[in-house]
Every structure is written in C-alpha cells, then in structure tokens.
Design an enzyme around this catalytic site. Structure first.
Site, PDB file in Angstrom:
ATOM      1  N   ARG A 289      -7.981  -0.434  -6.039  1.00 40.37           N
ATOM      2  CA  ARG A 289      -8.139   0.508  -5.283  1.00 40.37           C
ATOM      3  C   ARG A 289      -8.349   1.894  -6.119  1.00 40.37           C
ATOM      4  O   ARG A 289      -7.822   2.078  -7.226  1.00 40.37           O
ATOM      5  CB  ARG A 289      -7.118   0.863  -4.410  1.00 40.37           C
TER       6      ARG A 289
ATOM      7  N   ASP B 201      -2.059  10.757  -2.155  1.00 45.71           N
ATOM      8  CA  ASP B 201      -2.293   9.907  -2.737  1.00 45.71           C
ATOM      9  C   ASP B 201      -2.954  10.491  -4.219  1.00 45.71           C
ATOM     10  O   ASP B 201      -2.885   9.745  -5.235  1.00 45.71           O
ATOM     11  CB  ASP B 201      -3.576   8.968  -2.367  1.00 45.71           C
TER      12      ASP B 201
ATOM     13  N   ARG C 274       0.961  -1.170  -0.033  1.00 47.40           N
ATOM     14  CA  ARG C 274       0.090  -0.155   0.044  1.00 47.40           C
ATOM     15  C   ARG C 274       0.988   1.211   0.075  1.00 47.40           C
ATOM     16  O   ARG C 274       2.109   1.086   0.069  1.00 47.40           O
ATOM     17  CB  ARG C 274      -0.939   0.142   1.311  1.00 47.40           C
ATOM     18  N   GLY C 275       0.262   2.316  -0.366  1.00 45.05           N
ATOM     19  CA  GLY C 275       1.142   3.512  -0.257  1.00 45.05           C
ATOM     20  C   GLY C 275       1.044   3.991  -1.869  1.00 45.05           C
ATOM     21  O   GLY C 275       1.349   3.192  -2.620  1.00 45.05           O
ATOM     22  N   ALA C 276       0.681   5.199  -2.239  1.00 42.93           N
ATOM     23  CA  ALA C 276       0.455   5.420  -3.609  1.00 42.93           C
ATOM     24  C   ALA C 276       1.721   5.239  -4.636  1.00 42.93           C
ATOM     25  O   ALA C 276       1.438   4.380  -5.570  1.00 42.93           O
ATOM     26  CB  ALA C 276       0.023   7.181  -3.468  1.00 42.93           C
TER      27      ALA C 276
ATOM     28  N   GLN D 181      -1.616   2.719  10.031  1.00 48.94           N
ATOM     29  CA  GLN D 181      -0.547   2.497   9.361  1.00 48.94           C
ATOM     30  C   GLN D 181       0.623   3.557  10.097  1.00 48.94           C
ATOM     31  O   GLN D 181       1.940   3.084   9.959  1.00 48.94           O
ATOM     32  CB  GLN D 181      -0.512   3.239   8.064  1.00 48.94           C
TER      33      GLN D 181
ATOM     34  N   ASN E 115      -5.225  12.707   0.756  1.00 50.21           N
ATOM     35  CA  ASN E 115      -4.362  11.642   1.499  1.00 50.21           C
ATOM     36  C   ASN E 115      -5.151  10.959   2.568  1.00 50.21           C
ATOM     37  O   ASN E 115      -6.496  11.090   2.520  1.00 50.21           O
ATOM     38  CB  ASN E 115      -3.222  12.619   2.156  1.00 50.21           C
ATOM     39  N   LYS E 116      -4.477  10.044   3.533  1.00 48.55           N
ATOM     40  CA  LYS E 116      -5.190   9.299   4.287  1.00 48.55           C
ATOM     41  C   LYS E 116      -6.284  10.087   5.279  1.00 48.55           C
ATOM     42  O   LYS E 116      -5.862  11.096   5.767  1.00 48.55           O
ATOM     43  CB  LYS E 116      -4.247   8.524   5.159  1.00 48.55           C
TER      44      LYS E 116
HETATM   45  C1  LIG Z   1       3.792   7.726   0.057  1.00 47.17           C
HETATM   46  S1  LIG Z   1       2.229   8.093  -0.170  1.00 47.17           S
HETATM   47  C2  LIG Z   1       1.354   7.260   0.945  1.00 47.17           C
HETATM   48  C3  LIG Z   1       0.030   7.229   1.113  1.00 47.17           C
HETATM   49  O1  LIG Z   1      -0.812   6.243   0.997  1.00 47.17           O
HETATM   50  C4  LIG Z   1      -1.548   5.826   2.076  1.00 47.17           C
HETATM   51  O2  LIG Z   1      -2.475   5.268   1.945  1.00 47.17           O
HETATM   52  P1  LIG Z   1      -2.827   3.620   2.177  1.00 47.17           P
HETATM   53  O3  LIG Z   1      -2.050   3.187   3.257  1.00 47.17           O
HETATM   54  O4  LIG Z   1      -4.416   3.464   2.036  1.00 47.17           O
HETATM   55  O5  LIG Z   1      -2.325   3.194   0.581  1.00 47.17           O
HETATM   56  C5  LIG Z   1      -1.535   7.222   2.741  1.00 47.17           C
HETATM   57  O6  LIG Z   1      -2.540   7.938   2.568  1.00 47.17           O
HETATM   58  C6  LIG Z   1      -0.166   7.553   2.832  1.00 47.17           C
HETATM   59  O7  LIG Z   1      -0.010   8.986   2.842  1.00 47.17           O
END
Ligand SMILES: CSC[C@H]1O[C@H](OP(=O)(O)O)[C@H](O)[C@@H]1O
Length: 357
Positions: A88, A241, A51-53, A200, A251-252
């Site tokens: 996603r 994101d 996960r993570g953009a 996270q 973002n989150k």
């Molecule tokens: C480096 S950007 C990571 C960004 O993605 C995360 O979302 P997720 O854990 O649901 O994929 C979160 O928004 C982070 O800031």
C-alpha cells in the site's frame, strides 16, 4: 466478554507466527488469523485484514520478522522489504517501519537477525501503544473545556473512518482522546461517518465504540456538514496516513470535505497523529501518492442479511464504471492542530517539533 483494547492488541506474536484480527470480518465476526510467512502478511495488508497507518507499520515490521526466519542475508531482507512496501503506497508508517527494521537488522551479525527481529518488531508495537496513550491524554485536554462549557449535554465529536485501536497496535489515535474522556467520566458522543466505500466507520469505529460503551451514532458521509451547520458538532478529530512538513494531512477519502465544512462553521478540526506518521521528507501534500483501490469496492457493498448471512451486493449498474481513490489531502490551512504524543502543535509549529525529535 466485551472485546476491547483492555483485552486485545490488533497484532501480536504467537510462537513463530503472528496473530492478527481480521478486520474484514468485523463487525459481524471477530476472527483471529495466524500468519506464518511474509507473503501472508503482504496479503493481510493489501486486502485490509489489517489496516490503519500505525498498524500497517507494525504489520510490516512483523512481516520482516517472518521473512527473515529462514534466511536473513541482506538480499533476502531487501526483497522482503520491497514486497511489503509494495502492498500500500500512502501510509508513511509502512516505509518508516521497514527502513527502521532494515537498518537495525543489517547492523546485526547474520546469525542473530532471526531471533532479534522479534524484539525489534515488538519495540515498534510497544512504542505505538505508548504514543497513542500520550495522544489520548493530550487530546483529553481539548475535550475537557468543551465538557465544562456544555455541562447539560454530551460533547459531540465527529470522526471519519477508523482511527481507533483497530487502526493501531492498541489505543487508537483519533479515538484515543475520546476513550480517555469517556473513561474519565466526561459525557461524550461520537458522530461516526460510515466512510464509504470500505465503511471503516460503520463497521469498525462503531463496533469499537459499542464494545467500549461510548455513546455514538452512525451517519452517512454526507450528513456531517448538515450537523455542523446545526450546532450538532463541537469538534472533529480524525486520524492520518501521512502528514507533510507543512502540515498537510493525508487521510481517508472524504476527510477534506469534513475539514471544509468544519472551517466554514468555525468548528475545531484536529488530526491525531503519532510522529512516525509525519513524513519530514515531503514538503507538502501534493507529493503524496494516493492509493487507487479496486473500483469494485465502490460497486459492491458487504453486509449481513436478516438471517445473519454475509451478503455482497452490487449497488451500481453493470454498465457504470467506478473510481476509488482511497485518500485525500486536507491542506494545513484547514487544520486547527495536530494531536501528537509530544503534545498539540499547529501546522506552523511542526519545524519546532521536528527539532525536538
Ligand atoms: C490511525 S490512522 C488510521 C487511518 O488509516 C485509515 O486508512 P485505511 O483504513 O485505508 O488503512 C484511515 O485513513 C484512518 O484515518
């Protein structure tokens, strides 16, 4: 051995398969999974093993590779891309990587696609690492004056969710300037938002920083505003994101609330964002699809008991429904700047950045 980004990437090729770190097992277990099919990669993205953009983008690219090893005709490629795209909706990096892989693969003769695809995915991964290195250096320039202004104490930086090396192929985005500052000998301390409901921050950012030896403190999501009111936060750096043309930052979930508090307390609020995370096709944040995840992610929490056993516990009444939007949008007016691999820009300077790409 400390496990940090000097030793690992978060995704890599292993012969005809792809290795990932299963982030749903951290911080209590470091587990590497071997994926052989694009269906397995879809599951890994959807279940947030990866996960993570930026990492979602790289994972999608490798998913395209796995999906074209047996058949690489256009229909197959389009089907594989559609399945990966459906995993996603919010991080634009997923669509960006798939579009790039499709364009490059379809330009190749059919018989070359399976083999060349590996190099195309690796190029996306390597670019991410280089971009994050540059983000770290540009962000370091923001931290240095704060360290100079406060020589008797650490620079206190609040971050939300995980935008570290685990959220990218390597290096991280929001954490990249923090790693750069720490490695340059500056005294930094990180307030780590736990980041309900998937935690996270508590499970991934705290683990990363501990492995790297960066001083940090995990806090509840609700504590950040109080710390800002009491002079405990010098700056906020978060990931993203999807950033739109006008500088709105998706973002989150919970990021918007931190931006409001920072704005009210005149604390700099930055988002670290490689340019593939900018959606130049979207004028403003209202148009971003916000992922609604399973309500059970709110209703249950996972953790390790005192005997070292992983437990999943319900934390709300069985009669109570829950709602689980995974992201929110911070309006550009609350954003001090965007730390990109090309340098630091204000939302108003995005058109100039776009013209330079
Ligand atoms: C480096 S950007 C990571 C960004 O993605 C995360 O979302 P997720 O854990 O649901 O994929 C979160 O928004 C982070 O800031």
């Amino acid at each position: 051995m400390k496990i940090n980004h000097q030793h690992y990437r978060s995704i890599w090729r292993d012969a005809q398969s792809v290795r990932i770190i299963d982030q749903t097992r951290l911080p209590f277990a470091f587990a590497v999974e071997r994926l052989h099919t694009h269906e397995q990669m879809c599951h890994a993205i959807r279940s947030m093993q990866v996960r993570g953009a930026p990492l979602i983008g790289a994972a999608a690219a490798y998913g395209m590779v796995l999906g074209c090893q047996q058949q690489a005709d256009e229909q197959t490629l389009q089907n594989v891309a559609a399945q990966l795209l459906a995993t996603r909706p919010t991080a634009v990096n997923l669509a960006w990587a798939l579009q790039r892989m499709l364009q490059q693969l379809l330009a190749l003769p059919l018989e070359q696609r399976a083999q060349v695809a590996w190099a195309l995915a690796l190029a996306i991964a390597d670019e991410d690492v280089a971009q994050n290195q540059a983000i770290g250096q540009h962000g370091l320039a923001l931290i240095q004056p704060l360290a100079t202004a406060h020589p008797q104490r650490a620079v206190n930086i609040l971050t939300h969710c995980n935008a570290g090396w685990l959220a990218t192929v390597d290096g991280g985005t929001a954490l990249a300037p923090i790693y750069a500052a720490h490695d340059a000998g500056l005294s930094v301390h990180v307030w780590v938002d736990e980041t309900r409901p998937r935690n996270q921050g508590a499970s991934l950012t705290a683990w990363e920083l501990a492995q790297h030896g960066v001083p940090h403190t995990v806090i509840s999501d609700n504590a950040g505003g109080h710390l800002m009111q009491h002079g405990q936060v010098d700056m906020v750096i978060v990931g993203a994101d999807r950033v739109t043309r006008n500088g709105d930052v998706c973002n989150k979930i919970g990021t918007y609330l931190k931006a409001l508090a920072a704005h009210d307390q005149h604390i700099p609020f930055y988002t670290a964002v490689p340019t593939p995370t900018i959606d130049w096709q979207l004028a403003e944040g209202a148009g971003i699809a916000i992922e609604m995840r399973d309500a059970d992610e709110v209703a249950y929490m996972q953790g390790q008991d005192d005997q070292g056993q992983l437990q999943r516990l319900r934390v709300i009444p069985h009669e109570s429904p829950a709602l689980n939007p995974a992201f929110d949008v911070t309006p550009a007016r609350l954003v001090s700047g965007l730390i990109t691999e090309r340098g630091i820009v204000t939302p108003q300077q995005l058109p100039t950045l776009e013209a330079s790409l």
